[in-house]
Design a protein around this motif. Structure first.
Motif, mmCIF file in Angstrom:
data_model
loop_
_atom_site.group_PDB
_atom_site.id
_atom_site.type_symbol
_atom_site.label_atom_id
_atom_site.label_comp_id
_atom_site.label_asym_id
_atom_site.label_seq_id
_atom_site.Cartn_x
_atom_site.Cartn_y
_atom_site.Cartn_z
ATOM 1 N N HIS A 170 0.826 -1.202 0.000
ATOM 2 C CA HIS A 170 0.000 0.000 0.000
ATOM 3 C C HIS A 170 0.869 1.264 0.000
ATOM 4 N N ILE A 171 0.474 2.252 -0.788
ATOM 5 C CA ILE A 171 1.110 3.573 -0.771
ATOM 6 C C ILE A 171 0.005 4.627 -0.819
ATOM 7 N N SER A 172 0.357 5.842 -0.405
ATOM 8 C CA SER A 172 -0.547 6.979 -0.548
ATOM 9 C C SER A 172 0.291 8.209 -0.854
ATOM 10 N N LEU A 173 -0.370 9.234 -1.368
ATOM 11 C CA LEU A 173 0.334 10.447 -1.767
ATOM 12 C C LEU A 173 -0.101 11.633 -0.923
ATOM 13 N N CYS A 174 0.863 12.404 -0.482
ATOM 14 C CA CYS A 174 0.602 13.651 0.222
ATOM 15 C C CYS A 174 1.233 14.765 -0.612
ATOM 16 N N PRO A 175 0.492 15.838 -0.888
ATOM 17 C CA PRO A 175 1.033 16.884 -1.751
ATOM 18 C C PRO A 175 2.301 17.547 -1.222
ATOM 19 N N TRP A 176 2.473 17.601 0.106
ATOM 20 C CA TRP A 176 3.664 18.295 0.609
ATOM 21 C C TRP A 176 4.705 17.367 1.227
ATOM 22 N N LYS A 177 4.297 16.130 1.596
ATOM 23 C CA LYS A 177 5.266 15.194 2.184
ATOM 24 C C LYS A 177 5.815 14.199 1.165
ATOM 25 N N GLY A 178 5.021 13.837 0.185
ATOM 26 C CA GLY A 178 5.468 12.892 -0.833
ATOM 27 C C GLY A 178 4.690 11.587 -0.785
ATOM 28 N N THR A 179 5.346 10.499 -1.173
ATOM 29 C CA THR A 179 4.720 9.186 -1.239
ATOM 30 C C THR A 179 4.977 8.423 0.051
ATOM 31 N N ALA A 180 3.897 8.040 0.717
ATOM 32 C CA ALA A 180 3.991 7.259 1.948
ATOM 33 C C ALA A 180 3.947 5.774 1.611
ATOM 34 N N HIS A 181 4.797 5.026 2.261
ATOM 35 C CA HIS A 181 4.805 3.569 2.171
ATOM 36 C C HIS A 181 4.334 3.041 3.521
ATOM 37 N N TYR A 182 3.850 1.801 3.545
ATOM 38 C CA TYR A 182 3.194 1.287 4.741
ATOM 39 C C TYR A 182 3.769 -0.042 5.217
ATOM 40 N N PHE A 183 3.572 -0.274 6.510
ATOM 41 C CA PHE A 183 3.804 -1.567 7.133
ATOM 42 C C PHE A 183 2.488 -2.017 7.748
ATOM 43 N N SER A 184 2.266 -3.312 7.763
ATOM 44 C CA SER A 184 1.220 -3.895 8.599
ATOM 45 C C SER A 184 1.907 -4.379 9.870
ATOM 46 N N LEU A 185 1.150 -4.461 10.951
ATOM 47 C CA LEU A 185 1.685 -4.960 12.215
ATOM 48 C C LEU A 185 1.182 -6.374 12.427
ATOM 49 N N LEU A 186 2.057 -7.238 12.938
ATOM 50 C CA LEU A 186 1.677 -8.593 13.287
ATOM 51 C C LEU A 186 2.124 -8.861 14.712
ATOM 52 N N VAL A 187 1.131 -9.030 15.608
ATOM 53 C CA VAL A 187 1.403 -9.255 17.030
ATOM 54 C C VAL A 187 0.572 -10.448 17.499
ATOM 55 N N ASP A 188 1.226 -11.478 17.968
ATOM 56 C CA ASP A 188 0.549 -12.670 18.502
ATOM 57 C C ASP A 188 -0.511 -13.208 17.547
ATOM 58 N N GLY A 189 -0.178 -13.241 16.266
ATOM 59 C CA GLY A 189 -1.087 -13.778 15.262
ATOM 60 C C GLY A 189 -2.143 -12.822 14.761
ATOM 61 N N ALA A 190 -2.275 -11.651 15.379
ATOM 62 C CA ALA A 190 -3.249 -10.641 14.936
ATOM 63 C C ALA A 190 -2.559 -9.663 13.997
ATOM 64 N N GLU A 191 -3.246 -9.306 12.928
ATOM 65 C CA GLU A 191 -2.688 -8.370 11.946
ATOM 66 C C GLU A 191 -3.461 -7.060 11.945
ATOM 67 N N ASN A 192 -2.729 -5.961 11.877
ATOM 68 C CA ASN A 192 -3.297 -4.624 11.734
ATOM 69 C C ASN A 192 -2.733 -4.078 10.429
ATOM 70 N N ARG A 193 -3.535 -4.196 9.381
ATOM 71 C CA ARG A 193 -3.054 -3.856 8.032
ATOM 72 C C ARG A 193 -2.804 -2.354 7.871
ATOM 73 N N ASN A 194 -1.655 -2.060 7.296
ATOM 74 C CA ASN A 194 -1.279 -0.684 6.952
ATOM 75 C C ASN A 194 -1.355 0.265 8.145
ATOM 76 N N ALA A 195 -0.967 -0.218 9.312
ATOM 77 C CA ALA A 195 -1.078 0.563 10.544
ATOM 78 C C ALA A 195 0.102 1.491 10.794
ATOM 79 N N ALA A 196 1.138 1.379 9.988
ATOM 80 C CA ALA A 196 2.316 2.245 10.142
ATOM 81 C C ALA A 196 2.710 2.766 8.767
#
Length: 93
Positions: A41-67
């Motif tokens: 996943h990526i997103s665009l910000c007009p003044w910061k640029g292109t954001a890239h993402y991480f998902s979090l995986l903790v004890d088998g639970a996933e939080n998609r694109n949370a970082a």
């Protein structure tokens, strides 16, 4: 000291965060890589640029694109280069 926690785990901890638009950006070195999974996943910000993402995986639970991070921020956002911010239920404080 600012911490980012999710699902009972401390994902990041630092006394050196940069706050932009209400979000704490942690130094990459302060983020525990054991919890990070690359996301296409990526997103665009007009003044910061292109954001890239991480998902979090903790004890088998996933939080998609949370970082997100800006590997090549625009010059106005150079202060957040090599820093990671969180959302989607991640508690930061």
């Amino acid at each position: 000291m600012v911490t980012a926690t999710w699902n009972g785990a401390v994902i990041a901890r630092s006394d050196d965060t940069v706050v932009v638009e209400g979000n704490h950006y942690f130094p990459r070195s302060a983020v525990d890589p054991a919890y990070l999974r690359d996301s296409p996943h990526i997103s665009l910000c007009p003044w910061k640029g292109t954001a890239h993402y991480f998902s979090l995986l903790v004890d088998g639970a996933e939080n998609r694109n949370a970082a997100w991070y800006y590997p090549e921020p625009k010059s106005a956002a150079e202060d957040i280069r090599d820093r990671v911010a969180f959302w989607r239920g991640v508690q930061v404080g």
